[in-house]
Motif scaffolding. Structure first.
Motif, PDB file in Angstrom:
ATOM      1  N   ASP A 139     -16.666  40.703  26.506  1.00  0.00           N
ATOM      2  CA  ASP A 139     -16.179  39.489  27.180  1.00  0.00           C
ATOM      3  C   ASP A 139     -17.324  38.745  27.846  1.00  0.00           C
ATOM      4  O   ASP A 139     -17.447  37.520  27.733  1.00  0.00           O
ATOM      5  CB  ASP A 139     -15.107  39.838  28.230  1.00  0.00           C
ATOM      6  CG  ASP A 139     -13.779  40.197  27.593  1.00  0.00           C
ATOM      7  OD1 ASP A 139     -13.589  39.895  26.386  1.00  0.00           O
ATOM      8  OD2 ASP A 139     -12.931  40.793  28.292  1.00  0.00           O
ATOM      9  N   PHE A 140     -18.169  39.493  28.576  1.00  0.00           N
ATOM     10  CA  PHE A 140     -19.273  38.820  29.256  1.00  0.00           C
ATOM     11  C   PHE A 140     -20.274  38.261  28.244  1.00  0.00           C
ATOM     12  O   PHE A 140     -20.761  37.133  28.388  1.00  0.00           O
ATOM     13  CB  PHE A 140     -19.986  39.774  30.218  1.00  0.00           C
ATOM     14  CG  PHE A 140     -20.950  39.053  31.119  1.00  0.00           C
ATOM     15  CD1 PHE A 140     -20.530  38.476  32.307  1.00  0.00           C
ATOM     16  CD2 PHE A 140     -22.288  38.914  30.752  1.00  0.00           C
ATOM     17  CE1 PHE A 140     -21.421  37.781  33.124  1.00  0.00           C
ATOM     18  CE2 PHE A 140     -23.182  38.225  31.563  1.00  0.00           C
ATOM     19  CZ  PHE A 140     -22.743  37.653  32.745  1.00  0.00           C
ATOM     20  N   ALA A 172     -21.359  29.513  26.295  1.00  0.00           N
ATOM     21  CA  ALA A 172     -22.079  28.513  27.093  1.00  0.00           C
ATOM     22  C   ALA A 172     -23.291  27.979  26.325  1.00  0.00           C
ATOM     23  O   ALA A 172     -23.573  26.776  26.351  1.00  0.00           O
ATOM     24  CB  ALA A 172     -22.507  29.122  28.432  1.00  0.00           C
ATOM     25  N   TYR A 173     -23.994  28.852  25.629  1.00  0.00           N
ATOM     26  CA  TYR A 173     -25.173  28.405  24.874  1.00  0.00           C
ATOM     27  C   TYR A 173     -24.804  27.568  23.648  1.00  0.00           C
ATOM     28  O   TYR A 173     -25.659  26.881  23.098  1.00  0.00           O
ATOM     29  CB  TYR A 173     -26.090  29.585  24.541  1.00  0.00           C
ATOM     30  CG  TYR A 173     -27.046  29.856  25.694  1.00  0.00           C
ATOM     31  CD1 TYR A 173     -28.198  29.089  25.855  1.00  0.00           C
ATOM     32  CD2 TYR A 173     -26.751  30.801  26.658  1.00  0.00           C
ATOM     33  CE1 TYR A 173     -29.046  29.277  26.933  1.00  0.00           C
ATOM     34  CE2 TYR A 173     -27.596  31.005  27.747  1.00  0.00           C
ATOM     35  CZ  TYR A 173     -28.743  30.226  27.876  1.00  0.00           C
ATOM     36  OH  TYR A 173     -29.576  30.405  28.954  1.00  0.00           O
ATOM     37  N   ARG A 214     -22.961  25.001  23.922  1.00  0.00           N
ATOM     38  CA  ARG A 214     -23.160  23.633  24.437  1.00  0.00           C
ATOM     39  C   ARG A 214     -24.584  23.170  24.207  1.00  0.00           C
ATOM     40  O   ARG A 214     -24.833  22.044  23.804  1.00  0.00           O
ATOM     41  CB  ARG A 214     -22.902  23.601  25.941  1.00  0.00           C
ATOM     42  CG  ARG A 214     -21.494  23.607  26.311  1.00  0.00           C
ATOM     43  CD  ARG A 214     -21.296  23.360  27.799  1.00  0.00           C
ATOM     44  NE  ARG A 214     -19.901  23.653  28.027  1.00  0.00           N
ATOM     45  CZ  ARG A 214     -19.435  24.818  28.454  1.00  0.00           C
ATOM     46  NH1 ARG A 214     -20.257  25.785  28.814  1.00  0.00           N
ATOM     47  NH2 ARG A 214     -18.132  24.999  28.551  1.00  0.00           N
ATOM     48  N   GLN A 264     -12.344  26.820  27.974  1.00  0.00           N
ATOM     49  CA  GLN A 264     -13.366  25.806  28.261  1.00  0.00           C
ATOM     50  C   GLN A 264     -12.758  24.407  28.174  1.00  0.00           C
ATOM     51  O   GLN A 264     -11.962  24.124  27.288  1.00  0.00           O
ATOM     52  CB  GLN A 264     -14.527  25.906  27.264  1.00  0.00           C
ATOM     53  CG  GLN A 264     -15.192  27.269  27.222  1.00  0.00           C
ATOM     54  CD  GLN A 264     -15.741  27.702  28.565  1.00  0.00           C
ATOM     55  OE1 GLN A 264     -16.555  27.014  29.162  1.00  0.00           O
ATOM     56  NE2 GLN A 264     -15.256  28.841  29.051  1.00  0.00           N
ATOM     57  N   ILE A 324     -26.335  24.323  29.431  1.00  0.00           N
ATOM     58  CA  ILE A 324     -25.263  25.272  29.092  1.00  0.00           C
ATOM     59  C   ILE A 324     -24.034  25.082  29.977  1.00  0.00           C
ATOM     60  O   ILE A 324     -23.037  25.783  29.801  1.00  0.00           O
ATOM     61  CB  ILE A 324     -25.739  26.742  29.144  1.00  0.00           C
ATOM     62  CG1 ILE A 324     -25.949  27.235  30.576  1.00  0.00           C
ATOM     63  CG2 ILE A 324     -27.013  26.935  28.335  1.00  0.00           C
ATOM     64  CD1 ILE A 324     -26.126  28.755  30.687  1.00  0.00           C
ATOM     65  N   HIS A 325     -24.084  24.160  30.911  1.00  0.00           N
ATOM     66  CA  HIS A 325     -22.971  23.985  31.856  1.00  0.00           C
ATOM     67  C   HIS A 325     -22.091  22.807  31.445  1.00  0.00           C
ATOM     68  O   HIS A 325     -22.606  21.783  31.015  1.00  0.00           O
ATOM     69  CB  HIS A 325     -23.534  23.761  33.261  1.00  0.00           C
ATOM     70  CG  HIS A 325     -22.523  23.998  34.347  1.00  0.00           C
ATOM     71  ND1 HIS A 325     -21.503  23.114  34.606  1.00  0.00           N
ATOM     72  CD2 HIS A 325     -22.375  25.028  35.211  1.00  0.00           C
ATOM     73  CE1 HIS A 325     -20.764  23.601  35.606  1.00  0.00           C
ATOM     74  NE2 HIS A 325     -21.265  24.760  35.986  1.00  0.00           N
ATOM     75  N   PRO A 326     -20.766  22.949  31.614  1.00  0.00           N
ATOM     76  CA  PRO A 326     -19.884  21.840  31.204  1.00  0.00           C
ATOM     77  C   PRO A 326     -20.030  20.583  32.066  1.00  0.00           C
ATOM     78  O   PRO A 326     -19.725  19.483  31.595  1.00  0.00           O
ATOM     79  CB  PRO A 326     -18.476  22.425  31.335  1.00  0.00           C
ATOM     80  CG  PRO A 326     -18.603  23.652  32.170  1.00  0.00           C
ATOM     81  CD  PRO A 326     -20.000  24.137  31.988  1.00  0.00           C
ATOM     82  N   MET A 365     -29.192  36.882  29.649  1.00  0.00           N
ATOM     83  CA  MET A 365     -29.364  36.663  31.087  1.00  0.00           C
ATOM     84  C   MET A 365     -30.461  37.563  31.676  1.00  0.00           C
ATOM     85  O   MET A 365     -31.222  37.141  32.551  1.00  0.00           O
ATOM     86  CB  MET A 365     -28.048  36.892  31.833  1.00  0.00           C
ATOM     87  CG  MET A 365     -26.849  36.081  31.323  1.00  0.00           C
ATOM     88  SD  MET A 365     -27.202  34.331  30.994  1.00  0.00           S
ATOM     89  CE  MET A 365     -27.426  33.728  32.660  1.00  0.00           C
ATOM     90  N   GLY A 420     -19.003  35.118  27.099  1.00  0.00           N
ATOM     91  CA  GLY A 420     -19.144  34.061  28.102  1.00  0.00           C
ATOM     92  C   GLY A 420     -20.502  33.379  27.988  1.00  0.00           C
ATOM     93  O   GLY A 420     -20.609  32.150  27.983  1.00  0.00           O
ATOM     94  N   ALA A 421     -21.552  34.204  27.891  1.00  0.00           N
ATOM     95  CA  ALA A 421     -22.901  33.642  27.757  1.00  0.00           C
ATOM     96  C   ALA A 421     -23.067  32.930  26.421  1.00  0.00           C
ATOM     97  O   ALA A 421     -23.610  31.831  26.334  1.00  0.00           O
ATOM     98  CB  ALA A 421     -23.936  34.757  27.895  1.00  0.00           C
ATOM     99  N   GLN A 443     -11.252  33.807  22.944  1.00  0.00           N
ATOM    100  CA  GLN A 443     -10.599  33.722  24.257  1.00  0.00           C
ATOM    101  C   GLN A 443     -11.394  32.831  25.221  1.00  0.00           C
ATOM    102  O   GLN A 443     -10.814  32.055  25.974  1.00  0.00           O
ATOM    103  CB  GLN A 443     -10.502  35.132  24.850  1.00  0.00           C
ATOM    104  CG  GLN A 443      -9.100  35.571  25.177  1.00  0.00           C
ATOM    105  CD  GLN A 443      -9.094  36.929  25.879  1.00  0.00           C
ATOM    106  OE1 GLN A 443      -9.941  37.777  25.637  1.00  0.00           O
ATOM    107  NE2 GLN A 443      -8.093  37.119  26.725  1.00  0.00           N
ATOM    108  N   ARG A 486     -15.953  44.441  30.941  1.00  0.00           N
ATOM    109  CA  ARG A 486     -15.847  44.581  29.483  1.00  0.00           C
ATOM    110  C   ARG A 486     -16.999  43.826  28.831  1.00  0.00           C
ATOM    111  O   ARG A 486     -17.039  42.589  28.830  1.00  0.00           O
ATOM    112  CB  ARG A 486     -14.485  44.047  29.016  1.00  0.00           C
ATOM    113  CG  ARG A 486     -14.142  44.452  27.603  1.00  0.00           C
ATOM    114  CD  ARG A 486     -12.663  44.226  27.280  1.00  0.00           C
ATOM    115  NE  ARG A 486     -12.436  44.520  25.881  1.00  0.00           N
ATOM    116  CZ  ARG A 486     -12.629  43.641  24.906  1.00  0.00           C
ATOM    117  NH1 ARG A 486     -13.015  42.415  25.187  1.00  0.00           N
ATOM    118  NH2 ARG A 486     -12.441  43.986  23.640  1.00  0.00           N
ATOM    119  N   LEU A 499     -20.006  44.529  34.721  1.00  0.00           N
ATOM    120  CA  LEU A 499     -19.146  43.921  33.713  1.00  0.00           C
ATOM    121  C   LEU A 499     -17.991  44.852  33.386  1.00  0.00           C
ATOM    122  O   LEU A 499     -18.207  46.009  33.004  1.00  0.00           O
ATOM    123  CB  LEU A 499     -19.954  43.653  32.442  1.00  0.00           C
ATOM    124  CG  LEU A 499     -21.328  42.980  32.675  1.00  0.00           C
ATOM    125  CD1 LEU A 499     -22.053  42.799  31.363  1.00  0.00           C
ATOM    126  CD2 LEU A 499     -21.175  41.667  33.420  1.00  0.00           C
TER     127      LEU A 499
END
Lengths: 321, 321
Positions: A273-274, A281-282, A284, A25, A308-310, A123, A277-278, A20, A270, A268
């Motif tokens: 899901d979080f 990102a990693y 990338r 992204q 890790i940021h787009p 994190m 998310g992390a 998801q 859920r 959080l």
């Protein structure tokens, strides 16, 4: 720049969340999900695990959505020999061993393996290290929750007469306040957290015996403040089927002659899901580091934040620094 | 491993705090303080600024404790030609320009210039980028305070009849709550912060005129919720001579179908001390990156977290991941 081509192995809660997250992204495309099963409840291509070696040319990063208990130790290093990987390995005591194994496998094959992402490890680890570096004279405490503890919920469900059960770990407010004012000496995992149980009992079960089994269960409940609540099936289904979690990293200390507090908080709805998310990102960072010719295992501590940021570094500096 | 040899240029509040922080670090020694003045109230060696080019062989990193308004733009790039530097340049709009200038100077001379450390920019920048990367669908708000605003306090002191004055910026609780539940649409710097003024008036001054001057001062106070308090000299000296600050980076958003909150909070008893804590830690990164052969400017976004911590990477992974 072409998008990052990603794949998932493991399709439980985490794998589904990763799918998801990838879909939202701008710069990552999902090539498919590796699975032992022939079909999954997904619109993504399902690739037989037997073909794991056949896709090395068209996958930039593989998300290892496998359990830390047995699947990861058995499979992760072999996967790091084939792909750049990202995992959420969370057995804290074993992370140095996992790191060494992944480092050897990834170096040998010319890949990057980003390990132990998510929020704790992940994190929270970042925040523990940043805070401890900036304020070297400190007392640091991590609090977990309010959140669902999977292991403790499983333990409740093994008790005779229990039909459904969840256990929430909840930080004790007084312990949090003490930690924030650097009066947290003596705070332990046990006295800083309340264990709250919500139980649906079988018809005719002996509630007192169930409660007694809980309160006397070593490791899991003995020594903790424990709250036991019996509820109906309906209430359980309506209110206790989520997977909330979160917590705080509280660092209180001294710089020069003055007192300072650094607190990082997650709430959080859920957990998977979080975590996804992390993890996504990693991915990338795994791809970008591999593109730059790096190899081996990397923890979140070794990865520059912008990776890790787009967005581009220039845009991030202009917008967020 | 031998200790990092550090020097300071600029001996105001920040320089003094940096000196104190260095004294508490296990791995950094202070070589001296560059100053125009012949003597400073310090036990560290005071080095004439005219000799700035004579110490390049015995200083690993120079902490630029200069004001962002005029000293930094005039001097920083020249200093980056001589030394690895760390600064706290905080004029957000001008950071891209500062970065380009420092990058050119540091690259040309083979040095590393770590720019815009501290807490905002600095730790807040890191948290804005991490949170935005992990949860790409979000609303992010930064709140400052409760804290002393130097610029606004200066503005109050320029008003006729004002003897002493401080202004604290205080986040509005209702705005904070809205941001945390992603209902922060319409929150601006103005409506999210209260400006609280504490004034000692000259004998016989017209208090109403002072209050009116404050409330009608464009840019500084017009459009803000403003609170004006007149107090005695004694109360001022007892309660309003500190430099507290802090704030929150609040990121609320969605991952998958669920809602999450990431919040980073600082409560700082004394702003320059905390800024110095962050600045000194990034001196390690400047030195370590230079040792590894890197050159050029680096923002905090480009620096792997472990590089700012005194412990070894292996120890950090075992203890904090």
């Amino acid at each position: 720049m072409s998008n990052i081509r990603a794949a998932i192995i493991g399709y439980g809660n985490l794998g589904k969340s990763v799918e998801q997250v990838i879909a939202s992204q701008p710069d990552i495309d999902l090539v498919g999900v590796f699975s032992r099963r022939e079909s999954l409840d997904t619109s993504a291509p399902v690739i037989p695990i037997a073909d794991i070696e056949k896709h090395t040319d068209n996958i930039d990063v593989l998300y290892l959505c496998l359990g830390s208990a047995t699947d990861m130790p058995e499979q992760a290093a072999n996967l790091a020999k084939l792909y750049n990987t990202v995992d959420t390995y969370d057995n804290h005591n074993e992370i140095p061993r996992h790191r060494a194994e992944m480092d050897a496998a990834a170096k040998e094959s010319g890949h990057v393996a980003v390990i132990s992402t998510g929020w704790d490890p992940g994190m929270f680890s970042l925040n523990r290290v940043y805070a401890d570096a900036v304020m070297t004279d400190n007392d640091q405490h991590t609090f977990w929750g309010p959140g669902l503890s999977q292991g403790h919920s499983d333990a409740l469900r093994r008790i005779d007469g229990v039909k459904k059960a969840v256990q929430y770990t909840i930080p004790a407010e007084d312990a949090l306040d003490k930690a924030r004012t650097r009066q947290g000496e003596g705070i332990t995992g046990k006295n800083a957290h309340l264990r709250q149980c919500w139980i649906v009992a079988e018809d005719g079960a002996d509630l007192e015996a169930i409660e007694n089994s809980i309160r006397t269960m070593p490791d899991y409940f003995v020594g903790y403040e424990v709250e036991v609540n019996f509820i109906t099936d309906e209430v359980f289904d309506a209110e206790h089927t989520g997977m909330p979690h979160g917590g705080h990293v509280v660092t209180a200390g001294k710089i020069g002659d003055t007192q300072h507090l650094i607190e990082y908080t997650l709430k959080l709805e859920r957990n998977p899901d979080f975590t996804a998310g992390a993890m996504v990102a990693y991915g990338r960072a795994a791809h970008r580091l591999a593109q730059a010719g790096e190899t081996g295992a990397r923890t979140v501590l070794e990865i520059a934040p912008y990776l890790i940021h787009p967005a581009s570094l220039d845009d991030l500096v202009a917008k967020s620094v």
